[in-house]
Scaffold this active site. Structure first.
Site, PDB file in Angstrom:
ATOM      1  N   SER A   1       0.864  -1.182   0.000  1.00 23.62           N
ATOM      2  CA  SER A   1       0.000   0.000   0.000  1.00 23.62           C
ATOM      3  C   SER A   1       0.900   1.231   0.000  1.00 23.62           C
ATOM      4  O   SER A   1       1.787   1.340  -0.856  1.00 23.62           O
ATOM      5  CB  SER A   1      -0.944  -0.028   1.207  1.00 23.62           C
ATOM      6  OG  SER A   1      -1.852   1.050   1.154  1.00 23.62           O
TER       7      SER A   1
ATOM      8  N   HIS B   1      -3.010  -1.235  -3.255  1.00 23.46           N
ATOM      9  CA  HIS B   1      -4.227  -0.442  -3.130  1.00 23.46           C
ATOM     10  C   HIS B   1      -4.242   0.688  -4.164  1.00 23.46           C
ATOM     11  O   HIS B   1      -3.301   1.481  -4.247  1.00 23.46           O
ATOM     12  CB  HIS B   1      -4.324   0.151  -1.723  1.00 23.46           C
ATOM     13  CG  HIS B   1      -4.517  -0.895  -0.668  1.00 23.46           C
ATOM     14  ND1 HIS B   1      -4.254  -0.670   0.663  1.00 23.46           N
ATOM     15  CD2 HIS B   1      -4.968  -2.171  -0.740  1.00 23.46           C
ATOM     16  CE1 HIS B   1      -4.522  -1.758   1.351  1.00 23.46           C
ATOM     17  NE2 HIS B   1      -4.963  -2.690   0.516  1.00 23.46           N
TER      18      HIS B   1
ATOM     19  N   ASP C   1      -4.357  -4.699   5.927  1.00 20.82           N
ATOM     20  CA  ASP C   1      -4.790  -5.540   4.814  1.00 20.82           C
ATOM     21  C   ASP C   1      -3.657  -6.504   4.445  1.00 20.82           C
ATOM     22  O   ASP C   1      -2.497  -6.121   4.375  1.00 20.82           O
ATOM     23  CB  ASP C   1      -5.161  -4.687   3.601  1.00 20.82           C
ATOM     24  CG  ASP C   1      -5.833  -5.508   2.506  1.00 20.82           C
ATOM     25  OD1 ASP C   1      -6.353  -6.597   2.813  1.00 20.82           O
ATOM     26  OD2 ASP C   1      -5.837  -5.061   1.342  1.00 20.82           O
TER      27      ASP C   1
END
Length: 336
Positions: free
Chosen positions: A14, A41, A133
């Site tokens: 990310s 992401h 995540d």
């Protein structure tokens, strides 16, 4: 018959992940004998240059994943915006399953998919990013006999994802990004010892099915036996059910949240509400000031005093709220 090897590498990143991914692919050799699936992401409406950047960063070809494309060793497949990147045997599939932790593509979806379809042949890699995540997906890979590799949090631009991953699993390797490529090359060349991989749990299969089939299944979380959490989904405002004891939640549409991501989403929602309140206070102060001026011009002193009090109170409250909002540090967003 040749011995099985770890031939599927899934990597998630990310914020700060572009630098880490470039360092990783730079050190992978041209004859790397495994497929590499990268999920980062991305904003749904964005145009990502990540595949082009990675293609230029190392000897392996990198491409935006296409639905149905065969998985080939020595190729880097990059998840496109607004699609989950999953595996289906020896091919890649893209879906618009429900968002997870507010993201599509989601790292957990990619990792769980590899855990289900490739099991012990999978190596999961968690890189720089905020929140958590990928942690649940990495745990699924390990539970299916795969390996966990995590960027050293001290080396990551944003340590949240690596730290969360290390809290979720006992990673075999924790390394700076510049050392990941050489380590992965060794891991994928070692023949797997014959062993019975634990079968996917019912929960893992359900989570993977939701990412693959989305809301076409109807209620994505079938079962009133799942306990209600008392929280609401930031995506659809539906009730969240607690999927497991580790703090994983899903609504009946299928949106998935970890406790940490849910807290972050509610924090964003809270800040949005405060900015709306600030705008209302500013507008109310401005309108009260105008009415105060009109009342003074018409010699309505009682009304002038009332509007003056309202304008001052709203201006003071707005200033206090503005200082508080400006003191908050927004979470970084990944780009590319």
């Amino acid at each position: 018959m040749p011995a099985a090897r770890r031939d599927v590498v899934v990597a998630g990143a990310s914020a700060g992940g572009v630098e880490a991914l470039r360092a990783l692919v730079r050190t992978l050799p041209a004859d790397f004998p495994a497929s590499v699936l990268v999920t980062m992401h991305l904003s749904p409406g964005s145009r990502s240059a990540l595949a082009m950047i990675l293609d230029r960063s190392g000897p392996l070809p990198a491409t935006v994943a296409a639905h149905g494309a065969p998985l080939r060793p020595g190729v880097v497949y990059v998840a496109p915006p607004d699609r989950h990147l999953l595996t289906d045997g020896d091919s890649v599939i893209l879906t618009r399953g429900p968002t997870e932790n507010g993201h599509r593509p989601a790292i957990n979806a990619t990792f769980r998919s590899a855990a289900v379809t490739a099991g012990p042949r999978t190596v999961g890699v968690i890189l720089s990013g905020t929140l958590d995540d990928g942690s649940a997906g990495l745990r699924a890979i390990v539970e299916r006999g795969g390996l966990a590799v995590v960027q050293d949090p001290a080396d990551a631009l944003y340590a949240g994802m690596p730290e969360s991953a290390l809290a979720a699993v006992d990673a075999e390797y924790v390394l700076p990004a510049s050392e990941l490529g050489a380590t992965l090359d060794k891991l994928v060349r070692v023949p797997l010892e014959p062993a019975d991989a634990p079968p996917p749990t019912a929960s893992l299969l359900l989570e993977d099915r939701i990412a693959r089939d989305g809301v076409r299944l109807g209620a994505a979380v079938p079962g009133s036996d799942l306990p209600p959490s008392g929280y609401t989904c930031p995506d659809c405002q539906g009730s969240l059910l607690q999927v497991d004891e580790t703090g994983q939640y899903r609504c009946r549409i299928g949106h998935a949240w970890s406790a940490e991501a849910l807290l972050g989403a509610h924090d964003t929602e809270f800040q949005r509400a405060l900015w709306t309140a600030l705008r209302s206070l500013d507008e109310k102060a401005g309108l009260a000031g105008r009415l105060r001026h009109d009342s003074r011009r018409r010699n309505h002193h009682l009304l002038e005093s009332r509007h003056d009090t309202t304008a001052k109170e709203c201006a003071a409250a707005a200033e206090t709220l503005r200082k508080f909002l400006l003191s908050l540090t927004p979470e970084p967003e990944a780009s590319l």
